[in-house]
Design a protein around this motif. Sequence first.
Motif, short mmCIF file in Angstrom:
data_model
loop_
_atom_site.label_atom_id
_atom_site.label_comp_id
_atom_site.label_asym_id
_atom_site.label_seq_id
_atom_site.Cartn_x
_atom_site.Cartn_y
_atom_site.Cartn_z
N PHE A 165 0.83 -1.21 0.00
CA PHE A 165 0.00 0.00 0.00
C PHE A 165 0.86 1.26 0.00
O PHE A 165 0.52 2.26 -0.63
CB PHE A 165 -0.93 0.00 1.21
N GLY A 166 2.00 1.19 0.69
CA GLY A 166 2.92 2.33 0.67
C GLY A 166 3.39 2.65 -0.73
O GLY A 166 3.46 3.81 -1.15
N LEU A 167 3.71 1.62 -1.50
CA LEU A 167 4.15 1.82 -2.89
C LEU A 167 3.00 2.29 -3.77
O LEU A 167 3.18 3.11 -4.68
CB LEU A 167 4.74 0.52 -3.44
N ILE A 168 1.79 1.77 -3.50
CA ILE A 168 0.62 2.19 -4.27
C ILE A 168 0.35 3.68 -4.08
O ILE A 168 -0.07 4.37 -5.01
CB ILE A 168 -0.61 1.35 -3.85
N VAL A 169 0.62 4.18 -2.88
CA VAL A 169 0.45 5.62 -2.61
C VAL A 169 1.61 6.42 -3.19
O VAL A 169 1.42 7.48 -3.81
CB VAL A 169 0.33 5.87 -1.09
N ALA A 170 2.84 5.93 -3.00
CA ALA A 170 4.03 6.71 -3.34
C ALA A 170 4.22 6.89 -4.84
O ALA A 170 4.57 7.98 -5.29
CB ALA A 170 5.27 6.04 -2.74
N ILE A 171 4.02 5.83 -5.61
CA ILE A 171 4.33 5.91 -7.05
C ILE A 171 3.46 6.93 -7.77
O ILE A 171 3.98 7.81 -8.47
CB ILE A 171 4.23 4.51 -7.69
N PRO A 172 2.13 6.89 -7.63
CA PRO A 172 1.32 7.93 -8.29
C PRO A 172 1.62 9.34 -7.78
O PRO A 172 1.60 10.31 -8.56
CB PRO A 172 -0.12 7.53 -7.95
N ALA A 173 1.89 9.46 -6.46
CA ALA A 173 2.20 10.79 -5.90
C ALA A 173 3.49 11.34 -6.52
O ALA A 173 3.57 12.53 -6.86
CB ALA A 173 2.33 10.70 -4.39
N LEU A 174 4.49 10.48 -6.68
CA LEU A 174 5.76 10.92 -7.27
C LEU A 174 5.57 11.30 -8.74
O LEU A 174 6.10 12.33 -9.19
CB LEU A 174 6.80 9.82 -7.14
N VAL A 175 4.82 10.48 -9.47
CA VAL A 175 4.57 10.78 -10.89
C VAL A 175 3.81 12.10 -11.02
O VAL A 175 4.15 12.95 -11.86
CB VAL A 175 3.78 9.63 -11.55
N ALA A 176 2.79 12.29 -10.18
CA ALA A 176 2.02 13.53 -10.22
C ALA A 176 2.90 14.74 -9.91
O ALA A 176 2.81 15.78 -10.56
CB ALA A 176 0.85 13.45 -9.24
N TYR A 177 3.77 14.59 -8.91
CA TYR A 177 4.67 15.69 -8.54
C TYR A 177 5.56 16.09 -9.71
O TYR A 177 5.69 17.27 -10.02
CB TYR A 177 5.51 15.26 -7.34
N ARG A 178 6.17 15.10 -10.36
CA ARG A 178 7.07 15.39 -11.48
C ARG A 178 6.29 16.01 -12.65
O ARG A 178 6.78 16.95 -13.30
CB ARG A 178 7.77 14.12 -11.94
N LEU A 179 5.10 15.51 -12.93
CA LEU A 179 4.29 16.06 -14.03
C LEU A 179 3.88 17.50 -13.74
O LEU A 179 3.88 18.34 -14.64
CB LEU A 179 3.05 15.19 -14.26
N PHE A 180 3.54 17.78 -12.48
CA PHE A 180 3.18 19.16 -12.12
C PHE A 180 4.38 20.10 -12.26
O PHE A 180 4.23 21.25 -12.70
CB PHE A 180 2.63 19.22 -10.70
N LYS A 181 5.57 19.62 -11.88
CA LYS A 181 6.77 20.45 -12.03
C LYS A 181 7.04 20.76 -13.50
O LYS A 181 7.38 21.90 -13.85
CB LYS A 181 7.98 19.74 -11.41
#
Length: 204
Positions: free
Chosen positions: A157-173
């Motif tokens: 579950f930690g990875l399920i939360v982290a991976i989309p959050a990281l992708v979203a962060y990079r896309l927003f940047k």
Amino acid sequence: MWSIISAAGWPIWPLIFGSIVALAIVFERIWALRKKELIPASLVADVCKTLPQFKDRQNLARLEAHSALGSLMAAGLSAFYKNEDIEAAMQEKSIGVQNRLEKHLDVLSMIASAAPLMGLLGTVIGMIEIFAVQGSGAQTPEAIAAGIAVALYNTAFGLIVAIPALVAYRLFKIRINNLLETMGKSLEPFEDLLKQAVNSRKPG
């Protein structure tokens, strides 16, 4: 699903909370980073045609409140009419604009970084509990395997939360960098016009 959450133990609850916060930030930033709202297509041309109107403070305040692009132009016009450094004023304002565009992204980045660690913590706690019980009494291999599987839910579950959050962060940047670049190009005619006006009012 509820049975998995219950079995995973208390460490999964911070992950669930983090996932809700991350999702809220993603939707909020998608709404806030709409190009047509930040960089209206005809704004620069309209302002350039009606430059003298912005001697009026109310017009200047309306321009600043209009959009991110408008706030940059308002900073330049304010400096122009005060005989201050236009480029410095707009550069200073651009820092504030960038900070507004990047609002909440630090939280999203923190969630992306912390979620795997929280998942790992939950797994470690689960493993400790399993082997503590094993030490106090005999357990079947099947029961131990089931306990380990439950403990690993936290890591998953930690990875399920982290991976989309990281992708979203990079896309927003990337999105923000593109918006700032587009703003800079859109402002070129406006900056040229102000430079010409500054040169024309210099004596000699």
